[in-house]
Structure formats: C-alpha cells, structure tokens
Design an enzyme around this catalytic site. Structure first.
Site, PDB file in Angstrom:
ATOM      1  N   GLY A 219       0.820  -1.209   0.000  1.00 38.93           N
ATOM      2  CA  GLY A 219       0.000   0.000   0.000  1.00 38.93           C
ATOM      3  C   GLY A 219       0.848   1.249   0.000  1.00 38.93           C
ATOM      4  O   GLY A 219       2.072   1.195   0.138  1.00 38.93           O
ATOM      5  N   LYS A 220       0.186   2.379  -0.159  1.00 39.50           N
ATOM      6  CA  LYS A 220       0.883   3.665  -0.234  1.00 39.50           C
ATOM      7  C   LYS A 220       1.668   3.960   1.039  1.00 39.50           C
ATOM      8  O   LYS A 220       2.675   4.642   1.005  1.00 39.50           O
ATOM      9  CB  LYS A 220      -0.130   4.790  -0.458  1.00 39.50           C
ATOM     10  CG  LYS A 220      -0.645   4.868  -1.882  1.00 39.50           C
ATOM     11  CD  LYS A 220      -1.242   6.248  -2.108  1.00 39.50           C
ATOM     12  CE  LYS A 220      -1.546   6.617  -3.516  1.00 39.50           C
ATOM     13  NZ  LYS A 220      -2.002   5.802  -4.493  1.00 39.50           N
ATOM     14  N   ARG A 221       1.166   3.453   2.169  1.00 41.39           N
ATOM     15  CA  ARG A 221       1.784   3.828   3.439  1.00 41.39           C
ATOM     16  C   ARG A 221       2.901   2.893   3.892  1.00 41.39           C
ATOM     17  O   ARG A 221       3.563   3.162   4.876  1.00 41.39           O
ATOM     18  CB  ARG A 221       0.703   3.944   4.524  1.00 41.39           C
ATOM     19  CG  ARG A 221       0.069   5.311   4.487  1.00 41.39           C
ATOM     20  CD  ARG A 221      -1.062   5.473   5.477  1.00 41.39           C
ATOM     21  NE  ARG A 221      -1.957   6.515   5.011  1.00 41.39           N
ATOM     22  CZ  ARG A 221      -2.933   6.333   4.147  1.00 41.39           C
ATOM     23  NH1 ARG A 221      -3.159   5.131   3.670  1.00 41.39           N
ATOM     24  NH2 ARG A 221      -3.678   7.331   3.750  1.00 41.39           N
TER      25      ARG A 221
END
Ligand code: GLU
Length: 339
Positions: A219-221
C-alpha cells in the site's frame, strides 16, 4: 503501426513503486518499439490533487531517467521540466470531454438523470484480450445487469475518470494501455466507451500487483513504497530502475544486473509475468551494491559526493584526489550511499 503508450498518474500522493514500475514498463516498451511515450496527468479531481504529488511524480521520473516525448509547451507550469514539452494535464482539456459527451448524448448513448450524465453501458459480457493475462471475460454482476449504466459527468459538472481516460486515449492515439491489474475491473467500461465512440479499443496489458514480502498488497503507506524513499536512502537510480524491471519481468538470460539500454533491447509485453511480484528490499539493496561496484568511476564519485553533500559534508574543502582516494576505500563495502 507506430506504438503510442502513456503513463497516466493521478497526482494524489507520492510516486509509488507500483506507479514507477508502470511508467517504466510503458517507457521500455516505447523505446524498444521505437514508439512514443506520453505522460498524462489525470488531474480532473481538483479536490484530491496536490502540487507536492505533481512534483513527486515529475521528480521521480526524472530521477529514474524516464523521459517523455510530447505534450503542450509547458512554460513554467511544472518547474522540473521547464521549456520541455508536456506533460499533458487533463484539467486543461475539458472542452474535449464536453464535446465527446455531447456526441454521445446526441446519439442517445448517454443521458441525463438527477443532474448527472450516465453512459448506457452494454449488458453483454465483455472480453478483454489482455496481452499479459490472456482473454478475461467480465459479465455484469446481478446488480450491474439491472442497471449497468454509469456516471460519466457528475452533477457538479466534473467529468469522471472512465470518460476522461478513454477520451484521452482516443485523442492521443494510444495503441497499448499498460497499467496495473487493479484497473482490470474498469476495462469493460472503457471498452464499451471506445465502442460507443466508434473506435477500436487499444491493446491492453494489465501488470500484476506488487506485494509486500509477507504477501499483503503493497500500500501507499508501507515503508519503502515510494520512489522518494530510495532517493533519500542512497540508492543509485540505475539500480532502482534495474530492480523495478525485475518486479514482473526477467531477461532471457535470467541475469539480475543490467542497464536500461540492455532492457530496451529485449523488453516485450508477452514476457511480463502473470503472477504478482513480491517486493524484496534486501534484493534491491544487493542490486544497488552490484551497481555501485560496476558503475564508472566518475558516476561513483558523482553519486557519493552528492550523498556526502546531503549529509552536510562539504567535499570541496578537500583536495579532489584526496576525496576520490577516500571514496575508493569504501567502494566495495557500501550497499547504499547513505552508508
Ligand atoms: N489515473 C489512473 C491511475 O492513476 C490511470 C489509469 C490508467 O493508466 O489508465 O491509476
């Protein structure tokens, strides 16, 4: 046929590893085929866009050495590519979308309901002839079968992703859409729109997702999910590019270390793996180590000096031969320039 591909990011976050790989595969394919690579910023959703995200995309592509071929003359719109051409910004192309919507409405292929404009979606199953996944047939779900129509212009006048994406692919004569597998579910809508406009859809190549080492979706995080992280952590862009290629592609001789020029010679879409790629930070570090050992002396001094400067060490205070001799002593030892 001349090949035309595009990278079409929405400027809503950092340049993600997955996005960078999509850009890279498009660019490699264009360069391999002697075609054109277009950068198109999908920025119609004003509320979600940010200038930081724009800068991260442009800066990240520049850092990796991914260049694009055409677009409007930008003036100073994007800073990083002042005086260059492109990229295209969808926010500057609204008239095109309006005209295309009117054309659909005049043929009763779109209609207004509650202030929004809906596209009359096909109720038949649609087969996507995908160059990576093979033929994928998507039949409408029960809910969709009852009312498969979807919004193409919101009640506030904002054109929706599906519409603008297809209109631009038509107007930019895109021959191959190479993008993440997460878009596979959108593709039947897109194919139906192409057909409504009387245009043969481009060829599709959906690339499998990138997973974390534990198998979860990256994911982006997640740490290390953005290109900027590797810029900051002392990686050579040629090593990151090399590693991104390995996330879904293997050269014929199965070697792990290569340059962009090597890949351009042999990159082709059918060789893209069908299964998801696992991101392996240790392997990337090893690839970086190998590039540091193998790069030219000048390149090594350039990247090492840059890293020292970022760390607040001013190498110009010392004789250049001394600096080089000091750097030579660690060349075979460091895995990243921050070390
Ligand atoms: N703006 C879309 C995205 O960032 C583009 C999808 C496509 O490449 O068609 O995912």
């Amino acid at each position: 046929m001349s090949i035309r591909v595009r990278f079409a990011p929405s400027p809503t976050g950092s340049l993600h590893i997955g996005g960078a790989r999509t850009a890279l595969f498009n660019w490699l394919y264009a360069r391999h085929m002697g075609g054109k690579f277009i950068l198109r910023i999908e920025d119609t959703d004003a509320a979600r866009n940010s200038q930081d995200a724009m800068d991260a995309i442009i800066g990240g592509l520049h850092w990796l050495g991914i260049d694009w071929d055409e677009g409007p003359i930008t003036g100073d719109a994007t800073g990083a590519c002042k005086g260059d051409r492109g990229p295209y910004f969808q926010s500057q192309r609204r008239d095109n979308y309006q005209q295309r919507v009117s054309a659909l409405q005049s043929r009763d292929l779109a209609y207004e309901r509650d202030g929004a404009i809906y596209f009359r979606m096909s109720k038949d199953p649609i087969t996507i002839p995908d160059l990576v996944c093979g033929d994928v047939t998507r039949a409408p779900t029960d809910r969709e079968a009852k009312d498969p129509d979807f919004v193409i212009v919101r009640a506030d006048g904002q054109p929706v992703f599906h519409l603008v994406n297809v209109v631009d692919d038509i107007e930019m004569d895109i021959t191959h859409v190479i993008r993440g597998e997460d878009h596979l579910s959108n593709t039947p809508k897109h194919i139906a729109l192409f057909r409504a406009f009387g245009i043969e859809p481009p060829k599709f190549a959906h690339i499998p997702l990138i997973l974390n080492p534990n198998g979860s979706k990256m994911g982006k995080r997640d740490t290390g999910a953005s290109v900027a992280y590797y810029q900051e952590q002392g990686y050579a862009p040629e090593a990151v590019l090399n590693y991104l290629c390995l996330l879904g592609w293997t050269p014929q001789d199965e070697r792990n270390i290569f340059t962009a020029e090597d890949v351009i010679k042999e990159f082709d879409l059918p060789q893209i793996h069908r299964s998801a790629a696992r991101f392996d930070g240790d392997k990337l570090k090893w690839v970086n180590f190998e590039h540091i050992k193998g790069m030219s002396n000048d390149r090594y001094y350039e990247l090492a000096t840059h890293a020292l400067t970022s760390a607040g060490i001013n190498t110009s205070e010392h004789p250049i031969d001394y600096v080089k001799a000091a750097l030579d002593t660690v060349r075979e030892k460091i895995k990243t320039f921050t070390e």
